[in-house]
Design an enzyme around this catalytic site. Structure first.
Site, PDB file in Angstrom:
ATOM      1  N   THR A 123      31.869  24.832   0.138  1.00 53.22           N
ATOM      2  CA  THR A 123      31.577  24.104  -1.096  1.00 53.22           C
ATOM      3  C   THR A 123      30.217  24.502  -1.658  1.00 53.22           C
ATOM      4  O   THR A 123      29.306  24.874  -0.899  1.00 53.22           O
ATOM      5  CB  THR A 123      31.590  22.586  -0.805  1.00 53.22           C
ATOM      6  OG1 THR A 123      30.941  21.902  -1.880  1.00 53.22           O
ATOM      7  CG2 THR A 123      30.846  22.236   0.476  1.00 53.22           C
ATOM      8  N   ASP A 124      30.064  24.367  -2.966  1.00 55.54           N
ATOM      9  CA  ASP A 124      28.751  24.629  -3.583  1.00 55.54           C
ATOM     10  C   ASP A 124      27.709  23.605  -3.133  1.00 55.54           C
ATOM     11  O   ASP A 124      26.509  23.804  -3.331  1.00 55.54           O
ATOM     12  CB  ASP A 124      28.845  24.667  -5.118  1.00 55.54           C
ATOM     13  CG  ASP A 124      29.310  23.364  -5.766  1.00 55.54           C
ATOM     14  OD1 ASP A 124      29.656  22.404  -5.043  1.00 55.54           O
ATOM     15  OD2 ASP A 124      29.322  23.315  -7.015  1.00 55.54           O
ATOM     16  N   GLU A 125      28.170  22.493  -2.525  1.00 62.62           N
ATOM     17  CA  GLU A 125      27.218  21.445  -2.140  1.00 62.62           C
ATOM     18  C   GLU A 125      26.297  21.899  -1.012  1.00 62.62           C
ATOM     19  O   GLU A 125      25.255  21.284  -0.783  1.00 62.62           O
ATOM     20  CB  GLU A 125      27.961  20.161  -1.760  1.00 62.62           C
ATOM     21  CG  GLU A 125      28.870  19.729  -2.896  1.00 62.62           C
ATOM     22  CD  GLU A 125      29.342  18.292  -2.860  1.00 62.62           C
ATOM     23  OE1 GLU A 125      28.738  17.470  -2.161  1.00 62.62           O
ATOM     24  OE2 GLU A 125      30.328  18.008  -3.559  1.00 62.62           O
ATOM     25  N   TYR A 147      27.962  14.994   4.374  1.00 66.19           N
ATOM     26  CA  TYR A 147      29.117  15.863   4.070  1.00 66.19           C
ATOM     27  C   TYR A 147      28.664  17.311   3.923  1.00 66.19           C
ATOM     28  O   TYR A 147      29.182  18.207   4.606  1.00 66.19           O
ATOM     29  CB  TYR A 147      29.818  15.397   2.784  1.00 66.19           C
ATOM     30  CG  TYR A 147      30.743  16.465   2.196  1.00 66.19           C
ATOM     31  CD1 TYR A 147      31.848  16.932   2.910  1.00 66.19           C
ATOM     32  CD2 TYR A 147      30.490  17.013   0.936  1.00 66.19           C
ATOM     33  CE1 TYR A 147      32.681  17.920   2.382  1.00 66.19           C
ATOM     34  CE2 TYR A 147      31.318  17.993   0.398  1.00 66.19           C
ATOM     35  CZ  TYR A 147      32.402  18.447   1.130  1.00 66.19           C
ATOM     36  OH  TYR A 147      33.219  19.428   0.613  1.00 66.19           O
ATOM     37  N   LYS A 151      29.455  20.693   6.250  1.00 63.50           N
ATOM     38  CA  LYS A 151      30.067  21.927   5.743  1.00 63.50           C
ATOM     39  C   LYS A 151      29.139  23.114   6.014  1.00 63.50           C
ATOM     40  O   LYS A 151      29.589  24.205   6.367  1.00 63.50           O
ATOM     41  CB  LYS A 151      30.373  21.808   4.247  1.00 63.50           C
ATOM     42  CG  LYS A 151      31.453  20.801   3.887  1.00 63.50           C
ATOM     43  CD  LYS A 151      32.833  21.156   4.464  1.00 63.50           C
ATOM     44  CE  LYS A 151      33.444  22.365   3.795  1.00 63.50           C
ATOM     45  NZ  LYS A 151      34.828  22.602   4.288  1.00 63.50           N
TER      46      LYS A 151
HETATM   47  P1  NAD Z   1      41.173  16.482   0.983  1.00 66.22           P
HETATM   48  O1  NAD Z   1      40.307  15.425   1.565  1.00 66.22           O
HETATM   49  O2  NAD Z   1      42.099  16.166  -0.134  1.00 66.22           O
HETATM   50  O3  NAD Z   1      42.103  17.123   2.127  1.00 66.22           O
HETATM   51  C1  NAD Z   1      41.644  17.389   3.416  1.00 66.22           C
HETATM   52  C2  NAD Z   1      42.871  17.614   4.280  1.00 66.22           C
HETATM   53  O4  NAD Z   1      42.419  17.948   5.603  1.00 66.22           O
HETATM   54  C3  NAD Z   1      43.760  16.380   4.426  1.00 66.22           C
HETATM   55  O5  NAD Z   1      45.122  16.750   4.313  1.00 66.22           O
HETATM   56  C4  NAD Z   1      43.448  15.872   5.823  1.00 66.22           C
HETATM   57  O6  NAD Z   1      44.538  15.168   6.413  1.00 66.22           O
HETATM   58  C5  NAD Z   1      43.141  17.159   6.539  1.00 66.22           C
HETATM   59  N1  NAD Z   1      42.287  16.976   7.722  1.00 66.22           N
HETATM   60  C6  NAD Z   1      41.133  16.258   7.801  1.00 66.22           C
HETATM   61  N2  NAD Z   1      40.649  16.331   9.056  1.00 66.22           N
HETATM   62  C7  NAD Z   1      41.499  17.109   9.760  1.00 66.22           C
HETATM   63  C8  NAD Z   1      41.512  17.564  11.110  1.00 66.22           C
HETATM   64  N3  NAD Z   1      40.558  17.205  11.971  1.00 66.22           N
HETATM   65  N4  NAD Z   1      42.519  18.367  11.501  1.00 66.22           N
HETATM   66  C9  NAD Z   1      43.507  18.727  10.630  1.00 66.22           C
HETATM   67  N5  NAD Z   1      43.543  18.317   9.354  1.00 66.22           N
HETATM   68  C10 NAD Z   1      42.544  17.518   8.929  1.00 66.22           C
HETATM   69  O7  NAD Z   1      40.181  17.650   0.612  1.00 66.22           O
HETATM   70  P2  NAD Z   1      40.228  18.734  -0.545  1.00 66.22           P
HETATM   71  O8  NAD Z   1      39.554  18.186  -1.731  1.00 66.22           O
HETATM   72  O9  NAD Z   1      41.594  19.276  -0.665  1.00 66.22           O
HETATM   73  O10 NAD Z   1      39.271  19.828   0.088  1.00 66.22           O
HETATM   74  C11 NAD Z   1      39.797  20.879   0.879  1.00 66.22           C
HETATM   75  C12 NAD Z   1      38.653  21.766   1.330  1.00 66.22           C
HETATM   76  O11 NAD Z   1      37.962  22.263   0.183  1.00 66.22           O
HETATM   77  C13 NAD Z   1      37.604  21.052   2.169  1.00 66.22           C
HETATM   78  O12 NAD Z   1      37.183  21.944   3.182  1.00 66.22           O
HETATM   79  C14 NAD Z   1      36.473  20.783   1.196  1.00 66.22           C
HETATM   80  O13 NAD Z   1      35.221  20.742   1.857  1.00 66.22           O
HETATM   81  C15 NAD Z   1      36.595  21.983   0.279  1.00 66.22           C
HETATM   82  N6  NAD Z   1      36.109  21.793  -1.101  1.00 66.22           N
HETATM   83  C16 NAD Z   1      36.535  20.702  -1.830  1.00 66.22           C
HETATM   84  C17 NAD Z   1      36.092  20.561  -3.133  1.00 66.22           C
HETATM   85  C18 NAD Z   1      36.525  19.400  -3.984  1.00 66.22           C
HETATM   86  O14 NAD Z   1      35.936  19.167  -5.058  1.00 66.22           O
HETATM   87  N7  NAD Z   1      37.542  18.646  -3.617  1.00 66.22           N
HETATM   88  C19 NAD Z   1      35.224  21.517  -3.691  1.00 66.22           C
HETATM   89  C20 NAD Z   1      34.828  22.614  -2.920  1.00 66.22           C
HETATM   90  C21 NAD Z   1      35.287  22.738  -1.612  1.00 66.22           C
HETATM   91  P1  TYD Z   2      32.351  13.087  -6.467  1.00 64.60           P
HETATM   92  O1  TYD Z   2      33.631  13.210  -7.198  1.00 64.60           O
HETATM   93  O2  TYD Z   2      32.209  12.061  -5.402  1.00 64.60           O
HETATM   94  O3  TYD Z   2      31.981  14.539  -5.931  1.00 64.60           O
HETATM   95  P2  TYD Z   2      30.593  15.074  -5.253  1.00 64.60           P
HETATM   96  O4  TYD Z   2      29.671  13.958  -5.037  1.00 64.60           O
HETATM   97  O5  TYD Z   2      31.091  15.665  -3.988  1.00 64.60           O
HETATM   98  O6  TYD Z   2      30.058  16.081  -6.217  1.00 64.60           O
HETATM   99  O7  TYD Z   2      31.202  12.805  -7.546  1.00 64.60           O
HETATM  100  C1  TYD Z   2      31.023  13.676  -8.636  1.00 64.60           C
HETATM  101  C2  TYD Z   2      29.898  13.128  -9.515  1.00 64.60           C
HETATM  102  O8  TYD Z   2      30.313  11.887 -10.067  1.00 64.60           O
HETATM  103  C3  TYD Z   2      28.617  12.849  -8.744  1.00 64.60           C
HETATM  104  O9  TYD Z   2      27.504  13.136  -9.602  1.00 64.60           O
HETATM  105  C4  TYD Z   2      28.698  11.368  -8.464  1.00 64.60           C
HETATM  106  C5  TYD Z   2      29.450  10.824  -9.658  1.00 64.60           C
HETATM  107  N1  TYD Z   2      30.307   9.639  -9.389  1.00 64.60           N
HETATM  108  C6  TYD Z   2      30.147   8.479 -10.148  1.00 64.60           C
HETATM  109  O10 TYD Z   2      29.300   8.418 -11.066  1.00 64.60           O
HETATM  110  N2  TYD Z   2      30.944   7.413  -9.872  1.00 64.60           N
HETATM  111  C7  TYD Z   2      31.881   7.433  -8.888  1.00 64.60           C
HETATM  112  O11 TYD Z   2      32.569   6.413  -8.683  1.00 64.60           O
HETATM  113  C8  TYD Z   2      32.042   8.628  -8.134  1.00 64.60           C
HETATM  114  C9  TYD Z   2      33.069   8.712  -7.029  1.00 64.60           C
HETATM  115  C10 TYD Z   2      31.231   9.720  -8.415  1.00 64.60           C
END
Ligand code: NAD
Ligand code: TYD
Length: 334
Positions: A123-125, A147, A151
């Site tokens: 992630t970019d985070e 988090y 990562k």
């Molecule tokens: P999500 O939370 O929707 O899905 C995570 C999945 O992983 C779920 O199906 C969960 O059951 C499974 N999981 C969790 N722990 C597990 C374990 N110990 N063993 C097996 N399975 C397990 O997440 P997402 O948004 O789809 O993100 C997927 C990946 O992308 C993550 O690695 C996250 O860090 C990364 N990512 C997410 C975002 C975003 O904005 N959502 C952005 C950049 C990177």
């Molecule tokens: P989020 O979707 O939780 O992603 P991340 O914190 O991993 O980037 O939050 C995105 C942005 O939105 C972040 O600046 C926090 C803000 N946010 C709110 O203002 N209200 C909310 O209820 C949530 C979940 C996020």
């Protein structure tokens, strides 16, 4: 290619599984997923009968499950993670267990199986708060939430396995992703589903923190491009390049649903809230990838999907969801 897609029942992983089976006729996919609160087999319903697909219920931190699966495939694509910043503030232990220890178990299995590729979805985070400019892949990682620290820890193990054992691993660092099938805790699906029900949209602080929102299909095409054409040992940023504030997310969602601005509800800021992430994506673009879906178009498609699929998200907004919601937003409003 035979792929083991971990976390494939989640939001981004399931899009990646559907895309892979649709676009790569020769490929097969095993999904390993623990089915946490964020995992959902409904996300994989459309591929259930495909003979090239198999689902295994299990934990990536369980070497006894992971080892034999790794031996059956050519590559692991690791999506599995605990992924919600607010939950990591409340209970970080499971983040360390899955995002760090679980990544170690997968790396070890890939090494033993002699895989020629490993892809870690990051992630970019991990770059932390970016005051100005854009993060490049060689920049230092300065995570600021449990988090993003978990990562970054997973990434550092990937670096170690590359350097110590020559594991040909690739890391992708995607920006905030949104689209259909996203559990309604992250800002966009939360705001859409709350607005549909005329519930307040809780905006942290003054709503000025920005994110680079990326449509899920663009993110998955980026991961696939990096997997198939990227250079082993390289890290790749994947982002759209936009900067959208929390207030703009709320306004866009409310406009798309024709709901009143009065639904916006300022709440106390998230502790340690990163104000800005911004990526330089030139390395990814040099592979021929570019995003196709702009923010306005992606939000329209996402809103339409949530309007058309209440049977997917309504059952998720019950029980444990509201317990967490009450604890989280009480913490931030007190
Ligand atoms: P999500 O939370 O929707 O899905 C995570 C999945 O992983 C779920 O199906 C969960 O059951 C499974 N999981 C969790 N722990 C597990 C374990 N110990 N063993 C097996 N399975 C397990 O997440 P997402 O948004 O789809 O993100 C997927 C990946 O992308 C993550 O690695 C996250 O860090 C990364 N990512 C997410 C975002 C975003 O904005 N959502 C952005 C950049 C990177
Ligand atoms: P989020 O979707 O939780 O992603 P991340 O914190 O991993 O980037 O939050 C995105 C942005 O939105 C972040 O600046 C926090 C803000 N946010 C709110 O203002 N209200 C909310 O209820 C949530 C979940 C996020």
């Amino acid at each position: 290619m035979r792929l083991l897609v971990t976390g494939g029942a989640g939001f981004i992983g399931s899009e990646y599984v559907r895309m892979t089976l649709r676009e790569h006729a020769e490929d097969s996919v095993v999904v390993l997923d623990k089915l946490t609160y964020a995992g959902n087999l409904a996300n994989l319903e459309s591929v259930r009968g495909d003979p090239r697909y198999r689902f295994v219920h299990g934990d990536i931190a369980d070497a006894a499950i992971v080892g034999p699966l790794a031996a059956e495939v050519d590559v692991i694509v690791n999506f599995a993670a605990e992924s919600h910043v607010d939950r990591s503030l409340e209970a970080p232990g499971q983040f360390i267990q899955t995002d760090v220890y679980g990544t170690y178990v997968l790396l070890e299995a890939a090494l033993r199986a002699g895989h020629e590729r490993f892809l870690q979805v990051s992630t970019d985070e991990v770059y932390g708060d970016v005051e100005s400019g854009r993060s490049r892949e060689a920049d230092a990682l300065r995570p600021r939430s449990p988090y993003s620290a978990s990562k970054a820890g997973g990434e550092m193990l990937v670096w170690a396995y590359r350097a110590s054992h020559g594991l040909p691993a690739i890391i992708t660092r995607g920006s905030n992703t949104y689209g259909p099938h996203q559990y309604p805790e992250k800002i966009i699906p939360l705001f859409i589903t709350n607005a549909i029900d005329d519930l307040p949209l809780p905006i942290y602080g003054d709503g000025s923190a920005v994110r680079d929102y990326l449509f899920v299909e663009d993110h998955c095409r980026g991961i696939d491009t990096a997997l198939r054409t990227g250079e082993a040992g390289c890290d790749y940023n994947i982002g759209l390049g936009s900067e959208v504030s929390g207030l703009e997310v709320a306004d866009t969602v409310l406009a798309a649903l024709d709901k009143p601005a009065a639904l916006k509800q300022p709440v106390r800021d998230r502790p340690g809230h990163d104000r800005r992430y911004a990526l330089d994506t030139s390395r990814m673009r040099s592979l021929g990838w570019e995003p196709r879906v702009g923010f306005a178009d992606g939000i329209r498609r996402t809103v339409d999907w949530y309007l058309a699929n209440p049977s997917w998200w309504r059952p998720l907004k019950s029980g444990e969801f509201w317990e967490f919601y009450r604890r989280n937003y009480r913490r931030v409003t007190e």
